[in-house]
Structure formats: C-alpha cells, structure tokens
Design a protein around this motif. Structure first.
Motif, mmCIF file in Angstrom:
data_model
loop_
_atom_site.group_PDB
_atom_site.id
_atom_site.type_symbol
_atom_site.label_atom_id
_atom_site.label_comp_id
_atom_site.label_asym_id
_atom_site.label_seq_id
_atom_site.Cartn_x
_atom_site.Cartn_y
_atom_site.Cartn_z
ATOM 1 N N SER A 146 32.086 122.494 55.953
ATOM 2 C CA SER A 146 30.662 122.216 55.818
ATOM 3 C C SER A 146 30.222 122.430 54.386
ATOM 4 O O SER A 146 30.885 123.099 53.596
ATOM 5 C CB SER A 146 29.865 123.129 56.751
ATOM 6 O OG SER A 146 29.980 124.472 56.342
ATOM 7 N N LEU A 189 30.813 129.603 44.917
ATOM 8 C CA LEU A 189 30.141 130.747 44.309
ATOM 9 C C LEU A 189 31.052 131.971 44.276
ATOM 10 O O LEU A 189 31.039 132.745 43.313
ATOM 11 C CB LEU A 189 28.854 131.067 45.083
ATOM 12 C CG LEU A 189 27.734 130.023 44.967
ATOM 13 C CD1 LEU A 189 26.563 130.400 45.862
ATOM 14 C CD2 LEU A 189 27.271 129.894 43.512
ATOM 15 N N ARG A 190 31.845 132.141 45.335
ATOM 16 C CA ARG A 190 32.771 133.271 45.366
ATOM 17 C C ARG A 190 33.816 133.132 44.258
ATOM 18 O O ARG A 190 34.167 134.102 43.593
ATOM 19 C CB ARG A 190 33.433 133.340 46.738
ATOM 20 C CG ARG A 190 34.325 134.580 46.930
ATOM 21 C CD ARG A 190 34.679 134.797 48.393
ATOM 22 N NE ARG A 190 35.449 133.675 48.932
ATOM 23 C CZ ARG A 190 34.983 132.814 49.831
ATOM 24 N NH1 ARG A 190 33.735 132.923 50.277
ATOM 25 N NH2 ARG A 190 35.758 131.844 50.293
ATOM 26 N N GLU A 191 34.302 131.908 44.060
ATOM 27 C CA GLU A 191 35.287 131.672 43.018
ATOM 28 C C GLU A 191 34.690 131.898 41.634
ATOM 29 O O GLU A 191 35.341 132.446 40.742
ATOM 30 C CB GLU A 191 35.825 130.242 43.130
ATOM 31 C CG GLU A 191 37.108 130.018 42.369
ATOM 32 C CD GLU A 191 37.779 128.726 42.780
ATOM 33 O OE1 GLU A 191 39.007 128.739 42.948
ATOM 34 O OE2 GLU A 191 37.075 127.716 42.932
ATOM 35 N N HIS A 244 34.711 121.706 41.889
ATOM 36 C CA HIS A 244 33.588 121.645 42.824
ATOM 37 C C HIS A 244 32.494 120.638 42.448
ATOM 38 O O HIS A 244 31.597 120.384 43.253
ATOM 39 C CB HIS A 244 32.943 123.039 42.947
ATOM 40 C CG HIS A 244 33.890 124.092 43.443
ATOM 41 N ND1 HIS A 244 34.251 124.211 44.770
ATOM 42 C CD2 HIS A 244 34.572 125.064 42.784
ATOM 43 C CE1 HIS A 244 35.099 125.217 44.904
ATOM 44 N NE2 HIS A 244 35.314 125.751 43.724
ATOM 45 N N SER A 281 27.693 124.178 53.340
ATOM 46 C CA SER A 281 27.342 125.582 53.080
ATOM 47 C C SER A 281 28.581 126.429 52.811
ATOM 48 O O SER A 281 28.593 127.256 51.896
ATOM 49 C CB SER A 281 26.569 126.160 54.268
ATOM 50 O OG SER A 281 27.346 126.096 55.453
ATOM 51 N N SER A 282 29.648 126.210 53.587
ATOM 52 C CA SER A 282 30.874 126.980 53.369
ATOM 53 C C SER A 282 31.533 126.597 52.058
ATOM 54 O O SER A 282 32.114 127.441 51.367
ATOM 55 C CB SER A 282 31.842 126.781 54.537
ATOM 56 O OG SER A 282 32.230 125.421 54.640
ATOM 57 N N SER A 283 31.440 125.307 51.706
ATOM 58 C CA SER A 283 31.993 124.852 50.432
ATOM 59 C C SER A 283 31.232 125.488 49.267
ATOM 60 O O SER A 283 31.834 125.939 48.284
ATOM 61 C CB SER A 283 31.912 123.326 50.340
ATOM 62 O OG SER A 283 32.410 122.881 49.098
ATOM 63 N N THR A 284 29.906 125.548 49.384
ATOM 64 C CA THR A 284 29.080 126.180 48.345
ATOM 65 C C THR A 284 29.396 127.657 48.237
ATOM 66 O O THR A 284 29.501 128.211 47.138
ATOM 67 C CB THR A 284 27.590 125.983 48.654
ATOM 68 O OG1 THR A 284 27.301 124.593 48.722
ATOM 69 C CG2 THR A 284 26.731 126.624 47.578
ATOM 70 N N SER A 285 29.558 128.308 49.390
ATOM 71 C CA SER A 285 29.887 129.736 49.413
ATOM 72 C C SER A 285 31.226 129.994 48.742
ATOM 73 O O SER A 285 31.375 130.947 47.971
ATOM 74 C CB SER A 285 29.912 130.242 50.861
ATOM 75 O OG SER A 285 30.327 131.590 50.912
ATOM 76 N N ARG A 286 32.202 129.130 49.027
ATOM 77 C CA ARG A 286 33.522 129.273 48.410
ATOM 78 C C ARG A 286 33.431 129.096 46.900
ATOM 79 O O ARG A 286 34.052 129.837 46.131
ATOM 80 C CB ARG A 286 34.484 128.242 49.011
ATOM 81 C CG ARG A 286 35.877 128.265 48.398
ATOM 82 C CD ARG A 286 36.711 127.090 48.879
ATOM 83 N NE ARG A 286 37.986 127.040 48.206
ATOM 84 C CZ ARG A 286 39.080 127.661 48.603
ATOM 85 N NH1 ARG A 286 39.054 128.397 49.708
ATOM 86 N NH2 ARG A 286 40.204 127.556 47.926
#
Length: 333
Positions: free
Chosen positions: A2, A11-13, A187, A4-9
């Motif tokens: 999704s 930002l975490r990176e 990204h 949101s999960s892609s964005t979260s990944r």
C-alpha cells in the motif's frame, strides 16, 4: 504494498541514513587513532565513488567501464582552478562537481542519442577515459605526465585540514548527499522512470517516459558525485596526474564495490566499499605492497559474488531465502 506502508518504509530508510551519518560523524569523538580515521575516511571515499557508479550502473542499468573520466575531470578542475585561476578551493569544488556533471552530459548526449547501451556504452566510456588521459598528458596546463601539485596551506578556508577529521567530515557530507539521492531514486518518480528504462526502454517509452532525458539526468548525477570524489582526492593528497585521474584503478574500484555490495540498492555501495577496504588492508598486511594484489583480490571477490551472491551483500538475505526455497524475490535494498 500500500501507499502508506511504502511511505512508512521510505521514511524509515531515510531515518537510517540520518542515523548512519550521525554515527560516522561522531567517530572522531571516540578515537584519535590516525589509522582508524584514515580507514574510515578512505572507506567513505570508496563509498562515494561506488554510489556515483551505482546511480548510473545500478539504478540506470548503464554499465560504465570508464567512470574515471568524471573522477579525473573533477580532480583536474579542482587543481587547475586553484593553481592557474587563483580560485578559492571551496569555489573550485563547486566548479569541479559542475564540470564533471557537464562531462557526463556530453558523453551521455553522444552515447544515448545513438542508442548505445550494454557493452557498447561500457566501451565508449572506457574509450573517453583513455582519450582524456592522453589529452591530459599532452596539454601544458595539466602539467603533462608530471602532473599537478597543490601547495599545502592548512586552513578551513583552503579546504586543507591538519588532521583526517576535517576530510572525514567533508567526504561524509558527500556520502550523505549520495545516500539521499539513492533513496530518492528508490522511492521517487524520477527513480521509477530510471528503473523502468533500465528494465525495458520500449515499455517505458510506451507509457510516456523519455529514455534519453532520464538517462542523461542519471549520468549527470553520477558524474557530479564522481567529480566530487576527484576534487576530494586532490585536496587530501595534493597531487594529481593523468594515470591517477583517468587510469583504470578508480573505475574498477567504483564498479566492483557497487556490484559486490549490491547494485540498485541504497546500502549496497556502503557495504561493498567497507568489505573491499577491509580486504585491501588485510592483504596489505599479509603481502606488503605487492604490486597489483588489490586488483587480483577485487577480481576474485567479484567472481565469487557474481556466482554465489548475484544480488550482492545487500541481497544476502534474499539469496539465502531463495536457496532454501522460501520467500519471494525482492529488489529492495
């Protein structure tokens, strides 16, 4: 996956990049060992040239055998601007980065306009590096075969430092910028276009992507970071000649570190650079200054990685899962 999960990944990176930069920047606070600081500085330098190659070769799929072309251009601009132009080294650094990027645009415009790719593009970059080496040997303002020596004037204003700490922080700033660019390519939209062109140019063109412009942007970015590495080299060692600037050693180190670490990944060039420098130090201690031993080691490691870890060190987990028959392939790094 999704949005949101892609964005979260993503930002975490990005957070991992910030943490890495912070930890490396703090190394001088915990040790004053010249050997340790020199190792970290040179590992960062190797990371920078590997990241530069990875932008074009890893994310863009355009393998280059002559990335020394951009390294040498940045190095000579840095030296000539100071010695013959009387330009401040910090300003010369900007000119070196911009000049190397323009060399990238020039080579890319000639190569990509006529659809050169694969082994043809690799050989063209190698040929350009050799042409520039011969020119540097022939024209007087490069010092010919004698090369150019930058005088020692230690001060922050002259981009010359009394210890390795200052140089470490300078090259770390470039590595941080290269990591952020790699993150953006992983990204961002431009990175998606670049990877689409790498995978299938015709399909990318069919959905509205302009392969020529995308590859031209990638080679300009790649050239800029390679030029920064060349300028950094001049400031640290205060000397450059045609064989150092445009010789094969820099090109080999850049591509091998990226391939060993993992092409098209954010962290692969970092891992590859550290592993190769550890191996180089180990072989130096074991075999002394035996000429060419580092190239032999690089070749052996490259062959082993290609055979057993085609995704490089960064893809070790994926390769292990495939080996035991579990998990799906992933290109994330």
């Amino acid at each position: 996956m999704s949005a949101s999960s892609s964005t979260s990944r993503g930002l975490r990176e990005l957070g991992f990049i910030a943490l890495f930069v912070l930890l490396v920047a703090c190394v001088p606070l915990f040790t004053r060992s010249g050997a340790t600081l020199n190792f970290v500085m040179m590992a960062l330098y190797a990371t920078l040239i590997a990241q530069a190659w990875n932008i074009l070769g890893g994310f863009g799929g355009q393998f280059s055998f002559g990335h020394a072309l951009f390294f040498g251009s940045g190095a000579y601009i840095q030296a000539i601007a100071q010695l013959q132009g009387g330009i401040n080294p910090w300003v010369a650094l900007v000119l070196a980065v911009a000049g190397a990027a323009l060399v990238g645009v020039f080579v890319g415009a000639l190569s990509f306009r006529y659809g050169l790719k694969g082994s043809y593009f690799a050989l063209v970059t190698l040929a350009f590096a050799e042409v520039f080496r011969i020119l540097a040997l022939s024209v007087p303002f490069t010092g010919g075969g004698v090369g150019l020596m930058v005088p020692l004037r230690e001060s922050v204003a002259n981009l010359q430092f009394g210890s390795r700490v200052g140089y470490l922080w300078v090259v770390l700033a470039f590595v941080a910028a290269a990591l952020v660019v790699s993150w953006w390519l992983r990204h961002g939209r431009f990175g998606a276009w670049l990877q689409a062109v790498r995978d299938n140019e015709d399909a990318a063109r069919a959905v509205g992507v302009n392969p020529f412009r995308v590859k031209l942007g990638a080679i300009a970015l790649s050239g800029a970071f390679m030029g920064a590495a060349g300028a950094f080299y001049v400031q640290v060692f205060q000397y450059i000649d045609p064989s150092i600037a445009y010789g094969p050693a820099v090109s080999v180190e850049a591509l091998v570190a990226a391939i060993v670490g993992g092409m098209g990944t954010v962290w692969g060039p970092v891992l590859g650079a550290v592993v190769l420098h550890l191996l180089a130090d180990l072989t130096r201690n074991l075999f002394g200054e035996l000429p060419g031993i580092n190239m032999v080691i690089y070749g052996v490691v490259l062959v082993l990685i290609v055979i057993f870890l085609p995704r490089g060190i960064a893809g070790l987990g994926v390769s292990a899962r495939r080996l035991i028959g579990g998990g799906k392939e992933s290109s994330r790094g």
